[in-house]
Design an enzyme around this catalytic site. Structure first.
Site, PDB file in Angstrom:
ATOM      1  N   CYS A 293     -18.479   2.487 -19.049  1.00  0.00           N
ATOM      2  CA  CYS A 293     -18.922   2.964 -20.181  1.00  0.00           C
ATOM      3  C   CYS A 293     -20.426   3.144 -20.674  1.00  0.00           C
ATOM      4  O   CYS A 293     -20.835   4.172 -20.973  1.00  0.00           O
ATOM      5  CB  CYS A 293     -18.028   2.354 -21.452  1.00  0.00           C
ATOM      6  SG  CYS A 293     -16.177   2.271 -21.092  1.00  0.00           S
TER       7      CYS A 293
ATOM      8  N   CYS B 214     -17.667  -2.753 -21.531  1.00  0.00           N
ATOM      9  CA  CYS B 214     -17.148  -1.816 -20.267  1.00  0.00           C
ATOM     10  C   CYS B 214     -18.546  -1.212 -19.617  1.00  0.00           C
ATOM     11  O   CYS B 214     -19.198  -0.438 -19.863  1.00  0.00           O
ATOM     12  CB  CYS B 214     -16.103  -0.669 -20.915  1.00  0.00           C
ATOM     13  SG  CYS B 214     -16.016   0.470 -19.627  1.00  0.00           S
TER      14      CYS B 214
END
Length: 133
Positions: free
Chosen positions: A58, A55
């Site tokens: 993230c 991600c």
């Protein structure tokens, strides 16, 4: 001798990097321990970051959380949970998007939540909110 010195320096630098990380990686069991007993956080407020290695947002959020963990050290605990390694927990919490953050005043309180990438000031505002709650 020179090679041994270089190896020792490399080990020392890796040790310092690992020691510098303030956000602790935890499993679903440690998460449940926190919300049922407060044992992981010793009753301190906590931020749980649900994320995944693939991600992009993230990965962008991780260094911000490290900075905040250093700023709030001793007052708030920061934890990271990989949703790919803890799929059942992510399913139980009905996590639809990551990064997904839960902010707890203590393990038994109803958490505040944030979904998606947030900047440092937004995160600080939420942390300050749980500290004064």
């Amino acid at each position: 001798m020179k090679k041994s010195l270089l190896i020792l320096l490399a080990i020392f630098s890796l040790w310092n990097v690992a020691d510098a990380q303030k956000v602790k990686v935890v499993s679903h069991k440690e998460f449940y321990d926190y919300i049922s007993q407060g044992s992981v956080a010793s009753a301190k407020p906590a931020v749980f970051d649900f994320n995944a290695t693939w991600c992009g947002p993230c990965r962008m959020l991780a260094p911000i959380l490290e900075e905040l963990a250093a700023e709030y050290e001793g007052r708030v605990n920061f934890y990271s949970i990989d949703v790919d390694k803890n799929k059942e927990l992510a399913k139980q919490l009905e996590i639809q998007g990551i990064p997904y953050l839960l902010f707890f005043k203590n393990g038994t309180s109803e958490p505040e939540e944030m979904v998606g990438l947030s900047d440092k000031e937004e995160l600080k505002a939420m942390i300050d909110k749980i500290l004064t709650k």
